[in-house]
Design an enzyme around this catalytic site. Sequence first.
Site, PDB file in Angstrom:
ATOM      1  CE1 TYR A  16      89.109  16.870 -72.738  1.00  0.00           C
ATOM      2  CE2 TYR A  16      90.127  15.775 -70.865  1.00  0.00           C
ATOM      3  CZ  TYR A  16      89.176  16.631 -71.386  1.00  0.00           C
ATOM      4  OH  TYR A  16      88.279  17.240 -70.553  1.00  0.00           O
ATOM      5  CE1 TYR A 143      87.921  20.202 -67.828  1.00  0.00           C
ATOM      6  CE2 TYR A 143      89.651  20.322 -66.172  1.00  0.00           C
ATOM      7  CZ  TYR A 143      88.821  19.574 -66.987  1.00  0.00           C
ATOM      8  OH  TYR A 143      88.893  18.200 -66.954  1.00  0.00           O
ATOM      9  CG  ASP A 237      89.162  23.968 -59.142  1.00  0.00           C
ATOM     10  OD1 ASP A 237      90.166  23.391 -58.702  1.00  0.00           O
ATOM     11  OD2 ASP A 237      88.550  23.592 -60.162  1.00  0.00           O
ATOM     12  CE  LYS A 266      95.241  18.933 -63.148  1.00  0.00           C
ATOM     13  NZ  LYS A 266      94.174  19.842 -63.517  1.00  0.00           N
TER      14      LYS A 266
HETATM   15  C1  LIG Z   1      92.680  19.421 -63.720  1.00  0.00           C
HETATM   16  C2  LIG Z   1      91.695  20.264 -63.035  1.00  0.00           C
HETATM   17  C3  LIG Z   1      90.535  19.711 -62.458  1.00  0.00           C
HETATM   18  C4  LIG Z   1      90.178  18.253 -62.612  1.00  0.00           C
HETATM   19  O1  LIG Z   1      91.089  17.425 -61.978  1.00  0.00           O
HETATM   20  P1  LIG Z   1      91.177  15.879 -62.400  1.00  0.00           P
HETATM   21  O2  LIG Z   1      92.087  15.286 -61.396  1.00  0.00           O
HETATM   22  O3  LIG Z   1      91.727  15.864 -63.786  1.00  0.00           O
HETATM   23  O4  LIG Z   1      89.812  15.326 -62.337  1.00  0.00           O
HETATM   24  C5  LIG Z   1      89.690  20.546 -61.773  1.00  0.00           C
HETATM   25  N1  LIG Z   1      89.941  21.857 -61.643  1.00  0.00           N
HETATM   26  C6  LIG Z   1      91.041  22.424 -62.171  1.00  0.00           C
HETATM   27  C7  LIG Z   1      91.285  23.881 -61.978  1.00  0.00           C
HETATM   28  C8  LIG Z   1      91.946  21.653 -62.908  1.00  0.00           C
HETATM   29  O5  LIG Z   1      93.025  22.222 -63.465  1.00  0.00           O
END
Ligand SMILES: *Cc1c(COP(=O)(O)O)cnc(C)c1O
Length: 428
Positions: A16, A143, A237, A266
């Site tokens: 990015y 996202y 998600d 994360k």
């Molecule tokens: C960061 C994020 C992703 C992608 O995760 P990466 O480990 O960066 O591939 C997917 N969904 C959400 C809600 C996110 O914040």
Amino acid sequence: MLNLAQRDQAVIWHPYTQMQTASPPLPIVKGEGALLYDEAGNTYIDAVSSWWVNTHGHCHPHIMQRINQQLQKLDHVIFAGFTHSPAVELAENLLQILPDNQKRIFYSDNGSTAVEVALKMAFQFWANQGFKKDKIIAFRESYHGDTFGAMSVSSRSAFTQPFFQYLFDVLFIDVPIPGKEEDCLKQLTEYSQRPDVAAFIFEPLVLGTAGMVMYKPKVLDELLQICKENQIITIADEVMTGFGRTGEYFASYYLQHQPDIFCLSKGLTGGTMALGVTSCAEFIYNAFLSQDKSKTFFHGHSFTANPIACATAIASLEVLLFPETKENINRIIAQHQAFSAIIKNHPFCKEVRQTGTIIAIEFETGLTSYFNNIRDVLYNLAMENQVLLRPLGNIIYVLPPYCISTEQLQIVYAVILKMADLLEQNKN
Ligand SMILES: *Cc1c(COP(=O)(O)O)cnc(C)c1O
């Protein structure tokens, strides 16, 4: 002799980042708690948990110790036909704190792969039973990651524009922000009547990359209800919202209805190792059980369930369950609330939003000469004040590691007030 930043600039391509115009990257030599240290010994308060992953701060001693122990025993082993204690123990521990309906853990490497796995599970769930369902419903500003499936269910934006033609069609609905709930419910109700809808994927309560856009659990429950009534698989998600971020272990704790599939990453390892998890309800898993090999879930990564990553996640979960972590989370929530009451009166504050440990401040832009490069101006101002904040355009947010101290948070807030004042001083 070239310094590290110069050597970096000769060989590395950053994420990015517009490499032609970006400032040289800042070499970091040490992390401890909420602080990052550069080569000159300057410290920076990591107010964004290093891209939302570092839930317990840097180099947490308990997590470091568990990694060290694991390194003495087993580095890696193929996960087809083999297993190991960190993978099993982590799955058991995750199922303890995930909603009751979650029964199986599938490992991958990051948030995007956790989403890919969820989408493939949903599509194949239907295919294995002879249904042709090839549509996903998603929020327009969502996202879900950077791989093709994840991009497909994410907003059609500047990020994904070069790839539009390769992304599969998705049924987008509006985000049910306060005041817009009815529009969103109406759109979902309409789409839910179609026979070809496989699943609904959503970021529960907070859409991170969209600019910390927030909505209420009540309307999400209504959306989930519609999905349940129409046999649409629901995919939460929780890559960003998981592991205490919203004040509870998962954002889904605020819901009455339990989503069928969860995507986690994360905060899963406290930001120490790359690891992704997709968990699912029993009925999803059962649809893949068969004497017929073609119904197998054919998905896996070389590093699936890496033992070091799993051990790290076990340790991070232990820290999450420490009573002091809960106290820290509650303290951050209270401090954010107190700061909200102050910043919202600033003439350049358009809106303040908070969900748990996340606070987002949207600045007025129309009146300032910084309209175009506001993001860089705010970012640089924070760094000059030794605070790492990454504005999303004119939205500044704080998403701190839970170990951040009261004083450190006050420093972060003071920088945000400085930002607001700077915008005011540069009124057109
Ligand atoms: C960061 C994020 C992703 C992608 O995760 P990466 O480990 O960066 O591939 C997917 N969904 C959400 C809600 C996110 O914040």
